[in-house]
Motif scaffolding. Sequence first.
Motif, mmCIF file in Angstrom:
data_model
loop_
_atom_site.group_PDB
_atom_site.id
_atom_site.type_symbol
_atom_site.label_atom_id
_atom_site.label_comp_id
_atom_site.label_asym_id
_atom_site.label_seq_id
_atom_site.Cartn_x
_atom_site.Cartn_y
_atom_site.Cartn_z
ATOM 1 N N HIS A 181 0.853 -1.192 0.000
ATOM 2 C CA HIS A 181 0.000 0.000 0.000
ATOM 3 C C HIS A 181 0.889 1.243 0.000
ATOM 4 N N LEU A 182 0.667 2.114 -0.968
ATOM 5 C CA LEU A 182 1.455 3.346 -1.082
ATOM 6 C C LEU A 182 0.505 4.512 -1.329
ATOM 7 N N ASP A 183 0.532 5.485 -0.436
ATOM 8 C CA ASP A 183 -0.321 6.671 -0.550
ATOM 9 C C ASP A 183 0.555 7.909 -0.659
ATOM 10 N N LEU A 184 0.553 8.527 -1.844
ATOM 11 C CA LEU A 184 1.324 9.742 -2.109
ATOM 12 C C LEU A 184 0.401 10.900 -2.455
ATOM 13 N N SER A 185 -0.858 10.788 -2.091
ATOM 14 C CA SER A 185 -1.839 11.790 -2.488
ATOM 15 C C SER A 185 -1.592 13.130 -1.793
ATOM 16 N N CYS A 186 -2.096 14.185 -2.423
ATOM 17 C CA CYS A 186 -2.033 15.541 -1.859
ATOM 18 C C CYS A 186 -0.601 15.981 -1.589
ATOM 19 N N LEU A 194 10.662 6.166 -13.056
ATOM 20 C CA LEU A 194 10.511 4.873 -13.725
ATOM 21 C C LEU A 194 10.637 3.700 -12.770
ATOM 22 N N GLY A 195 11.373 3.866 -11.707
ATOM 23 C CA GLY A 195 11.576 2.767 -10.765
ATOM 24 C C GLY A 195 10.312 2.264 -10.104
ATOM 25 N N MET A 196 9.221 3.008 -10.234
ATOM 26 C CA MET A 196 7.954 2.587 -9.623
ATOM 27 C C MET A 196 7.526 1.197 -10.098
ATOM 28 N N GLY A 197 7.923 0.836 -11.287
ATOM 29 C CA GLY A 197 7.512 -0.441 -11.851
ATOM 30 C C GLY A 197 8.008 -1.648 -11.083
ATOM 31 N N TYR A 198 9.024 -1.443 -10.233
ATOM 32 C CA TYR A 198 9.552 -2.563 -9.451
ATOM 33 C C TYR A 198 8.678 -2.893 -8.249
ATOM 34 N N LEU A 199 7.698 -2.068 -7.981
ATOM 35 C CA LEU A 199 6.807 -2.309 -6.837
ATOM 36 C C LEU A 199 5.731 -3.306 -7.238
ATOM 37 N N VAL A 200 6.140 -4.512 -7.488
ATOM 38 C CA VAL A 200 5.256 -5.520 -8.090
ATOM 39 C C VAL A 200 4.294 -6.136 -7.086
ATOM 40 N N ARG A 201 4.452 -5.808 -5.804
ATOM 41 C CA ARG A 201 3.520 -6.334 -4.790
ATOM 42 C C ARG A 201 2.444 -5.320 -4.410
ATOM 43 N N LEU A 202 2.456 -4.162 -5.044
ATOM 44 C CA LEU A 202 1.479 -3.125 -4.696
ATOM 45 C C LEU A 202 0.051 -3.596 -4.958
ATOM 46 N N ILE A 203 -0.803 -3.409 -3.970
ATOM 47 C CA ILE A 203 -2.224 -3.683 -4.098
ATOM 48 C C ILE A 203 -2.992 -2.382 -4.303
ATOM 49 N N SER A 204 -2.520 -1.319 -3.628
ATOM 50 C CA SER A 204 -3.202 -0.023 -3.693
ATOM 51 C C SER A 204 -2.176 1.083 -3.916
ATOM 52 N N LEU A 205 -2.415 1.930 -4.931
ATOM 53 C CA LEU A 205 -1.548 3.074 -5.217
ATOM 54 C C LEU A 205 -2.417 4.318 -5.349
ATOM 55 N N ASP A 206 -2.147 5.312 -4.498
ATOM 56 C CA ASP A 206 -2.910 6.563 -4.513
ATOM 57 C C ASP A 206 -1.946 7.718 -4.753
ATOM 58 N N VAL A 207 -2.042 8.332 -5.937
ATOM 59 C CA VAL A 207 -1.226 9.510 -6.257
ATOM 60 C C VAL A 207 -2.144 10.667 -6.652
ATOM 61 N N SER A 208 -3.348 10.665 -6.119
ATOM 62 C CA SER A 208 -4.315 11.713 -6.438
ATOM 63 C C SER A 208 -3.870 13.053 -5.858
ATOM 64 N N HIS A 209 -4.468 14.143 -6.412
ATOM 65 C CA HIS A 209 -4.203 15.498 -5.922
ATOM 66 C C HIS A 209 -2.710 15.833 -5.977
ATOM 67 N N ASN A 210 -2.120 15.612 -7.149
ATOM 68 C CA ASN A 210 -0.756 16.040 -7.422
ATOM 69 C C ASN A 210 -0.770 16.860 -8.709
ATOM 70 N N MET A 211 0.363 16.926 -9.408
ATOM 71 C CA MET A 211 0.438 17.704 -10.648
ATOM 72 C C MET A 211 0.987 16.847 -11.788
ATOM 73 N N LEU A 212 0.623 15.561 -11.779
ATOM 74 C CA LEU A 212 1.157 14.611 -12.757
ATOM 75 C C LEU A 212 0.563 14.853 -14.132
ATOM 76 N N LYS A 213 1.433 14.840 -15.155
ATOM 77 C CA LYS A 213 0.981 14.976 -16.541
ATOM 78 C C LYS A 213 0.962 13.624 -17.250
ATOM 79 N N GLU A 214 1.713 12.670 -16.726
ATOM 80 C CA GLU A 214 1.726 11.329 -17.312
ATOM 81 C C GLU A 214 2.127 10.327 -16.243
ATOM 82 N N LEU A 215 1.929 9.059 -16.552
ATOM 83 C CA LEU A 215 2.324 7.978 -15.663
ATOM 84 C C LEU A 215 3.494 7.224 -16.268
ATOM 85 N N PRO A 216 4.399 6.701 -15.453
ATOM 86 C CA PRO A 216 5.531 5.948 -16.006
ATOM 87 C C PRO A 216 5.054 4.706 -16.739
#
Length: 602
Positions: A181-186, A194-216
């Motif tokens: 579980h990873l919560d990076l919201s707000c 790009l290294g985010m792809g190694y988090l292969v056990r993630l069940i929940s990813l929250d990156v809401s309320h940021n300024m992202l223009k694209e996803l890796p």
Amino acid sequence: MSGVKKRINHLAVYKQRTKHDDNAELSEVIIISARKTGNLNLSSRGLYTVPNRVWSINELTQEELKELHFELDYVHKDERWWEQEPLKILDLSHNSLTKIDSKIECLTELTTLLLHDNILEDLPPEIGNLSKLKVLNLSNNKLENLPHQFYKLNELHELWLKNNTLRELDPAIGDLIMLSHLDLSCNCLSELPLGMGYLVRLISLDVSHNMLKELPSDLTSMRVLQKLDVSYNRLEVLPPLGELRKIETVMLQTNKLTTFPDLSGCTLLKVLHLADNDITEIDMSCLEGIGQLKILTLGNNKIDAIPEEIIKLVNLEILDLSYNSLTMIPSYVGIMPNLKQFIIEGNDVQNVRADIIRCGTFRILKHIRQSINSTNLRTNEYLITDADTNIYPDKYTMQSTKLLSLSGQNLVELPQEVLEDACKADVGTVDLSRNKLSTVPEQLSIIAKVGDLKLTSNQLTHIPEWIGEKYEYLQALDLSKNFLQSLPSSIGLLKYLREINISFNRYKEIPESIYDVESLEIFIANDNLISEIDVLSLQKLRKLAILNLANNNIGHVPPELGNLKNLRMLFLSGNCFKQPRQAILAKSTEEVLAYLRDRIPQ
């Protein structure tokens, strides 16, 4: 009196907290309890600093050592408070901490560290030495960055960083390979590494309320991800997400998407939020194979048409197309079998009157279905009409939608040819509601993989035994608005049955076979003649979450009903009992259950 000196009170109204005050919060009683349990809770203590002894809480002082030597031969083994548990859980949340001492590395056995709701601006590099840490909550602080050593916490399972001021993440976050579980919201993130792809056990990813223009692009390596929240960002494009085979919820609302995201292959997807974007078209090829979708929100976009293939979403319950550019509600929306909320306001719809739209989903769908019948619709691709002007689904439609819908046809028997086509198409949903069936025809049993069977609003007086014997995959059974008084014992064989509706029938008691359905979560039996509640039998239904017994003849509510603590919704109004009173029933289910528990004789 002017010559009399006034006594001045020099005690300040507000006294600034000191380090001594913080240290005093860690009393001997708390220390002994923490040593005994391995759990130290200093949440909501008004701390500005962490008490010094926290970092060495398992070390005995000189006085304690003397006491230990004196008492060693006199204290029973069970009372030896110095036989300690190392500190494993430390809760410092909801304080006013501005920094964490480097001595935190001394807590080598720590598995849970709660630091949320403080005013931390940075972390000591030594936090990376907590090699056994599994849960770390840093939400609601003022962190602008994380020390490089932080990424050495490779045993972390849960990381909560919501509501900070993080501007970037190191690619080394991919080293936290145990994260689920990873919560990076707000935060203030403009990109994800790009290294985010190694988090292969993630069940929940929250990156809401940021300024992202694209996803890796390597996000799709998260093959067990179940929930992805990227709402309230600045996304313009998305990589194909079809490799996320376990994904159930995708939240992409409030971005800048102009095209429908490609989710084909996400076969377990149930919830998709796309409201507040700039999407111009519902591209059904992007939803290929997504038969379990229940919620689709597309409000406040630029969509001007509802595609015919929308009926492939046979399990869709909520469809929000409000505030788009639609001018027509097509007739095929009326045959979507599970649609409960169809939100269409804010469009310039020409073929349905505004007063009908204001009445809501039921009225809209009723109007559309009446229009279909009155115009005797003929559409070669979706519907064919027999000589008696009854509308039957085409076999190709059934193959793509996995739906057999014969609702509202005034049928007294079922056409054999249509049933055979449905069998070949492996239909999963059968809707026979609003007909004149007096029995459930046995030839219906040839459709072996039925998961959802709707028989509401017919003239049924009994249900055959073969229902429980043939329909082993049945999950939902709607028998409401018939003339039923019993259920077959074979119902207890349905090990996947989650929901059964027997409302508006003639039941005088809850059928015995119901209590054998261990998987049952929703039981709706309102508007019958049921006179009593058998709590002992209901306790067998350990998964029961919704129980509706409203409008029956129940004269007594056993207080032991309050022990069914898994119930989320309980409906009892409209019966003849005097207790609980209506004022109690109007409260939440949790409060009603608590009221009943309080009345259980001691």
